[in-house]
Design a protein around this motif. Structure first.
Motif, PDB file in Angstrom:
ATOM      1  N   ARG A 239       1.703 -40.189  14.237  1.00  0.00           N
ATOM      2  CA  ARG A 239       2.216 -40.372  12.866  1.00  0.00           C
ATOM      3  C   ARG A 239       1.531 -39.368  11.947  1.00  0.00           C
ATOM      4  O   ARG A 239       0.319 -39.236  11.967  1.00  0.00           O
ATOM      5  N   PHE A 240       2.348 -38.699  11.116  1.00  0.00           N
ATOM      6  CA  PHE A 240       1.850 -37.619  10.281  1.00  0.00           C
ATOM      7  C   PHE A 240       2.431 -37.693   8.877  1.00  0.00           C
ATOM      8  O   PHE A 240       3.529 -38.199   8.683  1.00  0.00           O
ATOM      9  N   PHE A 241       1.684 -37.158   7.912  1.00  0.00           N
ATOM     10  CA  PHE A 241       2.197 -36.881   6.581  1.00  0.00           C
ATOM     11  C   PHE A 241       2.619 -35.427   6.573  1.00  0.00           C
ATOM     12  O   PHE A 241       1.944 -34.586   7.158  1.00  0.00           O
ATOM     13  N   LEU A 242       3.708 -35.089   5.916  1.00  0.00           N
ATOM     14  CA  LEU A 242       4.110 -33.704   5.746  1.00  0.00           C
ATOM     15  C   LEU A 242       3.641 -33.272   4.365  1.00  0.00           C
ATOM     16  O   LEU A 242       4.087 -33.804   3.346  1.00  0.00           O
ATOM     17  N   ARG A 243       2.690 -32.333   4.328  1.00  0.00           N
ATOM     18  CA  ARG A 243       2.078 -31.881   3.072  1.00  0.00           C
ATOM     19  C   ARG A 243       2.566 -30.480   2.733  1.00  0.00           C
ATOM     20  O   ARG A 243       2.710 -29.630   3.610  1.00  0.00           O
ATOM     21  N   LEU A 244       2.785 -30.233   1.468  1.00  0.00           N
ATOM     22  CA  LEU A 244       3.192 -28.935   0.967  1.00  0.00           C
ATOM     23  C   LEU A 244       2.171 -28.503  -0.072  1.00  0.00           C
ATOM     24  O   LEU A 244       1.933 -29.229  -1.043  1.00  0.00           O
ATOM     25  N   VAL A 245       1.542 -27.349   0.147  1.00  0.00           N
ATOM     26  CA  VAL A 245       0.547 -26.826  -0.788  1.00  0.00           C
ATOM     27  C   VAL A 245       1.237 -25.795  -1.669  1.00  0.00           C
ATOM     28  O   VAL A 245       1.878 -24.864  -1.172  1.00  0.00           O
ATOM     29  N   LEU A 246       1.106 -25.996  -2.974  1.00  0.00           N
ATOM     30  CA  LEU A 246       1.711 -25.102  -3.948  1.00  0.00           C
ATOM     31  C   LEU A 246       0.638 -24.190  -4.521  1.00  0.00           C
ATOM     32  O   LEU A 246      -0.471 -24.644  -4.815  1.00  0.00           O
ATOM     33  N   GLY A 247       0.977 -22.935  -4.687  1.00  0.00           N
ATOM     34  CA  GLY A 247       0.004 -21.980  -5.201  1.00  0.00           C
ATOM     35  C   GLY A 247       0.555 -21.196  -6.377  1.00  0.00           C
ATOM     36  O   GLY A 247       1.765 -21.086  -6.571  1.00  0.00           O
ATOM     37  N   ALA A 248      -0.359 -20.650  -7.155  1.00  0.00           N
ATOM     38  CA  ALA A 248      -0.027 -19.767  -8.266  1.00  0.00           C
ATOM     39  C   ALA A 248      -0.980 -18.586  -8.180  1.00  0.00           C
ATOM     40  O   ALA A 248      -2.196 -18.774  -8.100  1.00  0.00           O
TER      41      ALA A 248
ATOM     42  N   VAL B 171      -3.149 -24.555  -5.780  1.00  0.00           N
ATOM     43  CA  VAL B 171      -3.539 -25.348  -6.945  1.00  0.00           C
ATOM     44  C   VAL B 171      -3.045 -26.791  -6.918  1.00  0.00           C
ATOM     45  O   VAL B 171      -3.497 -27.606  -7.713  1.00  0.00           O
ATOM     46  N   SER B 172      -2.129 -27.126  -6.014  1.00  0.00           N
ATOM     47  CA  SER B 172      -1.644 -28.494  -5.951  1.00  0.00           C
ATOM     48  C   SER B 172      -1.114 -28.774  -4.549  1.00  0.00           C
ATOM     49  O   SER B 172      -0.715 -27.862  -3.837  1.00  0.00           O
ATOM     50  N   ARG B 173      -1.146 -30.035  -4.180  1.00  0.00           N
ATOM     51  CA  ARG B 173      -0.596 -30.448  -2.889  1.00  0.00           C
ATOM     52  C   ARG B 173       0.277 -31.663  -3.118  1.00  0.00           C
ATOM     53  O   ARG B 173      -0.109 -32.590  -3.829  1.00  0.00           O
ATOM     54  N   ILE B 174       1.466 -31.629  -2.530  1.00  0.00           N
ATOM     55  CA  ILE B 174       2.357 -32.773  -2.631  1.00  0.00           C
ATOM     56  C   ILE B 174       2.724 -33.227  -1.218  1.00  0.00           C
ATOM     57  O   ILE B 174       2.649 -32.455  -0.266  1.00  0.00           O
ATOM     58  N   THR B 175       3.083 -34.475  -1.101  1.00  0.00           N
ATOM     59  CA  THR B 175       3.575 -35.029   0.149  1.00  0.00           C
ATOM     60  C   THR B 175       5.093 -35.075   0.034  1.00  0.00           C
ATOM     61  O   THR B 175       5.628 -35.438  -1.020  1.00  0.00           O
ATOM     62  N   VAL B 176       5.776 -34.678   1.103  1.00  0.00           N
ATOM     63  CA  VAL B 176       7.237 -34.663   1.073  1.00  0.00           C
ATOM     64  C   VAL B 176       7.794 -35.449   2.253  1.00  0.00           C
ATOM     65  O   VAL B 176       7.148 -35.597   3.288  1.00  0.00           O
ATOM     66  N   ASN B 177       9.003 -35.957   2.068  1.00  0.00           N
ATOM     67  CA  ASN B 177       9.746 -36.597   3.156  1.00  0.00           C
ATOM     68  C   ASN B 177      10.254 -35.519   4.093  1.00  0.00           C
ATOM     69  O   ASN B 177      10.184 -34.328   3.792  1.00  0.00           O
ATOM     70  N   ILE B 178      10.857 -35.920   5.175  1.00  0.00           N
ATOM     71  CA  ILE B 178      11.401 -34.977   6.143  1.00  0.00           C
ATOM     72  C   ILE B 178      12.479 -34.094   5.511  1.00  0.00           C
ATOM     73  O   ILE B 178      12.677 -32.962   5.930  1.00  0.00           O
ATOM     74  N   ASP B 179      13.148 -34.556   4.465  1.00  0.00           N
ATOM     75  CA  ASP B 179      14.155 -33.744   3.778  1.00  0.00           C
ATOM     76  C   ASP B 179      13.543 -32.912   2.649  1.00  0.00           C
ATOM     77  O   ASP B 179      14.252 -32.347   1.831  1.00  0.00           O
TER      78      ASP B 179
END
Length: 172
Positions: A49-58, A63-71
């Motif tokens: 079981r995993f979380f899908l994380r997306l790291v956003l940069g500038a 600078v930020s990390r969000i968790t996203v669903n498979i879509d």
């Protein structure tokens, strides 16, 4: 009456959300307008079981990390458990997930906006990224209004069995 004043002052000192303050919110707005997906990874929550994380940069800085669903729909902070991925066939599922990220990576930022409030912290400020009115990410600033990064995000990316891009992008 003095008790109410002391209680109110104490809550404000602990970092209640502040009304709009142009320097802080202007800086957060400038950063949020330049956010780009930098990397994504699956972070283990339990076996298979995993979380899908997306790291956003500038400007090359995460600078930020969000968790996203498979879509790739952002998940509100505190509700990450609803976004847990199950990888029953780790190798095949990892390849499928990596392919999906390659096709839709930039779409993840659609409809994410900056909230119109911030919180004062002892070491700076927090601004909030929202999706459909719910907080999905945080941008932290130091007292000089420079964005702060969390090194744990890159460490988690390096450990992840599923990551995109497969080779770590250069960061400053």
């Amino acid at each position: 009456m003095p008790t109410i004043a002391i209680w109110t002052w104490g809550l404000a000192a602990l970092g209640w959300a502040q009304p709009s303050d142009p320097p802080v919110l202007d800086r957060c707005q400038a950063i949020s307008q330049n956010l780009r997906p930098q990397l994504a990874y699956a972070e283990r929550a339990a076996p298979q079981r995993f979380f899908l994380r997306l790291v956003l940069g500038a400007d090359g800085l995460p600078v930020s990390r969000i968790t996203v669903n498979i879509d790739l729909t952002p998940v509100p902070l505190g509700l990450e458990e609803i976004a847990v991925l199950v990888l029953e066939r780790p190798v095949q599922d990892a390849l499928r997930l990596r392919g999906m990220l390659a096709r839709h990576f930039d779409r993840a930022l659609q409809n994410i906006s900056l909230g119109n409030w911030y919180v004062v912290e002892p070491r700076g400020f927090r601004c909030f990224l929202t999706f459909q009115g719910r907080v999905v990410g945080i941008i932290r600033l130091n007292p000089n209004l420079e964005p702060l990064s969390d090194p744990r995000w890159l460490q988690a990316y390096r450990r992840s069995p599923v990551r995109f891009p497969a080779v770590e992008p250069a960061t400053r």
